[in-house]
Structures are given as C-alpha cells and as structure tokens.
Design an enzyme around this catalytic site. Structure first.
Site, PDB file in Angstrom:
ATOM      1  N   ASP A   1       0.848  -1.195   0.000  1.00 59.59           N
ATOM      2  CA  ASP A   1       0.000   0.000   0.000  1.00 59.59           C
ATOM      3  C   ASP A   1       0.887   1.249   0.000  1.00 59.59           C
ATOM      4  OD1 ASP A   1      -2.704   1.467   0.993  1.00 59.59           O
ATOM      5  OD2 ASP A   1      -0.983   2.204   2.150  1.00 59.59           O
TER       6      ASP A   1
ATOM      7  N   ASP B   1      -3.640   2.523  -5.469  1.00 59.51           N
ATOM      8  CA  ASP B   1      -2.460   2.555  -4.594  1.00 59.51           C
ATOM      9  C   ASP B   1      -2.276   1.289  -3.761  1.00 59.51           C
ATOM     10  OD1 ASP B   1      -4.547   2.999  -2.828  1.00 59.51           O
ATOM     11  OD2 ASP B   1      -3.351   4.282  -1.539  1.00 59.51           O
ATOM     12  N   GLU B   2      -2.928   0.204  -4.158  1.00 65.84           N
ATOM     13  CA  GLU B   2      -2.756  -1.052  -3.435  1.00 65.84           C
ATOM     14  C   GLU B   2      -2.649  -2.205  -4.429  1.00 65.84           C
ATOM     15  OE1 GLU B   2      -5.409  -1.304   0.447  1.00 65.84           O
ATOM     16  OE2 GLU B   2      -6.424  -0.226  -1.150  1.00 65.84           O
TER      17      GLU B   2
HETATM   18 MG   LIG Z   1      -2.755   4.130   0.506  1.00 66.46          MG
END
Ligand SMILES: [Mg+2]
Length: 410
Positions: A10, A106-107
């Site tokens: 993350d 974002d992961e």
């Molecule tokens: Mg994040």
C-alpha cells in the site's frame, strides 16, 4: 493446496506523495490534494504525512483543512499522473514476481510464494520492495503479509501502516491473537452500515463476530454476513491470478456538478463526457471492461434521491460507442427526473485487452486510432487544444474537468 505467501503493498498518502515526487518544493510540507472549492469540489482527496499531523483527513472540506493548518499547500489532482505512477510501481513489483493483482490505484497484491528460496525471508523481500519503490518514486510503501489476500490486507491496514518497519505478517496460527481484540470496524468488509448492525446485536470486536455461529450470520445477513464471518476467522478462498480478472474496483469517475442539473440533454452530455474520460483511461491501461455502473445523486439534501445501477455489456469493451448506449439506457430507465448534484460512471470486470483482441469490432479500432491522435495533440498542446464541439454547449463540463484530470495547470 499448499501454503501461499501474499503481500499487500500500500502506498502512503498516494496522491499527495506523487505530487511531492513531481514537485520537490512540496517535499516535507503539509500538502492536500483537492479540487477547486469554487466548483464545490473542495474536498480533500489525499493529505501528506505532514498534513495529517495537523489533523487533516481525506474527505474533509478544504476550508476546514485550511483552518487546521493555514499554510497547507492545496494541489489539484492529476489523475493520469497517478495512474502512470501506479503502473510504474507495478513495473517495480514485476521485478520480484509476475503474480500481481492490482487492487486499487495505490494497493497491489503480490504473490511471493516460493521466492523465499531465491530472495531470502519475507521480511527481507518486503524491505527490498519498499526500498526500491522509495528510491525510484519517492513514495513510501507499506507491506502486509498473509497466507491469503484477506490476511495480507488485514496485516497491512491494521498493523503495517503503524509499524516502524512498514511491514507486518499475519498467518492462520496467529490471526486470532492479533485481530480478535480489534474493534469490529477494523475488519475488512465492515462499513458503517454493518458496524451499526453489529453494534445493535452487541458485536463490538472481531472476536465477538468470530464467536457467533456461522449459521446465524447467514440467516440474518445472507452471503455478506457469512463472508464477514469468514473474514473474522482469516479465511479467504480467493487466489492471486496473474493478469487478475477479478478487478475489485474497476475504473471510474465521479463528479460533483457545479450547479443542480435538471435538463435531460445536459445530464446526458455530462454522462457522455465522463464515459469518454473513463473509456480513455481504461484504454490507456490496455484493458477492457464488462460491466457499466452508473451513479446519480439527487440535489435535495432533505429528501435523498438518486440511484446506483449496473448492467453487463453484451461484450467487454472500452469503446465509447459501445459503453455510452448502456449508460444512457441505465440513466433513462432509473432517473426520476429530479435535479442532480453528482454523477459517476465506472467500468468493472476489467481484463487485459489482448486476450480478447480477436472479438474486437472494427469501430473499436477506428475509435482507438482517433483517440490516440487526439491524445497526442492534447499531450503536446494541452487538454483544451482539441475537443468535441458539444463541450461548448451549456452544461458541458469539459473545461472544468480538464483542469482536474491530466490538464495543464498554470
Ligand atoms: Mg494508501
């Protein structure tokens, strides 16, 4: 099935970190990514670590953030840049494993099963991944590890984000020890509504939920309740597949309108513009989608109205002329003719488009060529250098939104 080792990586404060990465003047400063307050977009989309220290949070109105920290730097979002960074980070991960499952911008999940023999302990691999991402992008990466996706996600959200090493591992043996004492809202899949439901029946921790008979959850909340019960036990039957077909979030775009929209033509025009934007983003990732989601929010705060509906496309696509008719169909079927405040479109069920290239209709190719040409002109001369004539009609949002997505900011 043999044991797996899954990472969830993350990115910390992703949008704000990207902004600091492309503009050194922002590094180490409180930064908030946010739209234009005059257009009612004044909501914080991301806050840097330094901004968070002042209490600034995602989802907060810009004026409130300004009050908490008067010198916070507001930055417009650059969605296309975030997508580019996300893909760059995927390229870095690909140097460790080819089994990657992007979960959101974002992961990303990484299946590193078996790599221990080559690269050392998971702790070592995680540290190497984090270091590479930091060195190449200036973005801090945190990694949760588990024997399945769920455990990795829980390890990341509940522990790795707070851990000095930015790494934490859960497994089936220690899952209960670590998670059962946490409040029920920490469990993956529990939103505000389920949290309220659970509190109503005295379930306050993950352990409370795990202790209930599975049957009760199925009876009361159906399959959703049962999945949450499995989550409470750290059980997850999904697998990381290369080229991930089970895209959780898809690609979409939601816009708050600068005023209430009442006229059908005006709303349909905005929907057209948004469909173009979403399709373009999907094509840039060389993907196609199979399900269209349309979300419309009414303008009346006292009597909430609007809808969220989805429809499967006859064939997976990223061509506007295939997607837009379905958007219109959904809109005309469900709109109650009340004024609208916000609309959103997304495509899910994304797959890499080379897999289906043979079924492509000819107009996809033509639209693709046209889009590539328009993209090149816009990249060179700015987003507003070439556009559809409809962008000049009243109600069109093209110019406002051009500043928000990949536009040339002054
Ligand atoms: Mg994040």
């Amino acid at each position: 099935m043999s044991k797996k080792t899954i990472f969830l990586a993350d990115m910390e404060s992703f949008y704000a970190s990207v902004e600091a990465s492309r503009n050194p003047a922002l590094r180490g400063k409180p930064v908030a990514v946010c739209g234009d307050p005059a257009l009612r977009h004044g909501i914080i989309l991301a806050a840097s670590r330094e901004a968070k220290a002042f209490g600034i949070k995602t989802g907060q109105p810009a004026w409130e953030a300004r009050r908490m920290c008067p010198w916070v730097a507001f930055v417009h979002p650059h969605m296309q840049t975030y997508i580019d960074y996300s893909l760059r980070i995927t390229r870095i991960f690909e140097q460790f494993t080819d089994r990657i499952h992007p979960y959101s911008i974002d992961e990303q999940f990484l299946d590193i099963t078996g790599l221990e023999n080559l690269l050392g302990s998971p702790e070592k691999i995680a540290a190497a991944v984090n270091r590479r991402v930091w060195e190449e992008t200036g973005i801090r990466c945190r990694i949760g590890m588990g024997e399945n996706l769920l455990q990795a996600k829980m390890a990341c959200d509940c522990f790795a984000k707070k851990h000095p090493d930015a790494f934490f591992g859960l497994n089936s043996a220690n899952y209960a020890d670590y998670t059962w004492g946490l409040p029920i809202k920490s469990l993956f899949g529990v939103g505000m509504r389920m949290e309220r439901n659970f509190q109503g029946v005295g379930v306050r921790t993950i352990g409370h939920l795990a202790g209930l008979p599975r049957e009760i959850l199925r009876k009361r909340w159906g399959i959703n309740g049962e999945v949450l019960w499995l989550n409470a036990h750290g059980i997850d039957y999904s697998l990381v597949e290369p080229g991930a077909v089970h895209e959780q979030k898809g690609i979409g775009h939601t816009a708050t309108l600068p005023r209430d929209y009442r006229k059908q033509e005006e709303i349909e025009l905005v929907l057209r513009e948004m469909t173009e934007e979403v399709c373009r983003r999907i094509r840039r990732q060389r993907r196609i989608g199979s399900t269209v989601h349309l979300y419309c929010k009414g303008a009346d705060f006292d009597r909430p109205s609007g809808f969220a509906r989805q429809k499967k496309l006859p064939e997976a696509t990223a061509a506007v002329m295939d997607v837009y008719p379905t958007v219109l169909w959904l809109f005309r079927k469900h709109w109650d003719r009340k004024p609208l405040r916000a609309v959103g479109i997304s495509l899910t069920g994304l797959t890499a488009y080379r897999q289906l290239q043979l079924t492509f209709s000819e107009h996809y190719e033509r639209e693709e060529a046209l889009t590539r040409a328009v993209d090149r002109v816009q990249e060179r001369f700015g987003k507003t250098s070439i556009f559809r004539a409809s962008a000049l009609t009243p109600g069109a949002q093209f110019f406002q939104r051009s500043g928000m997505i990949g536009g040339h900011d002054s």
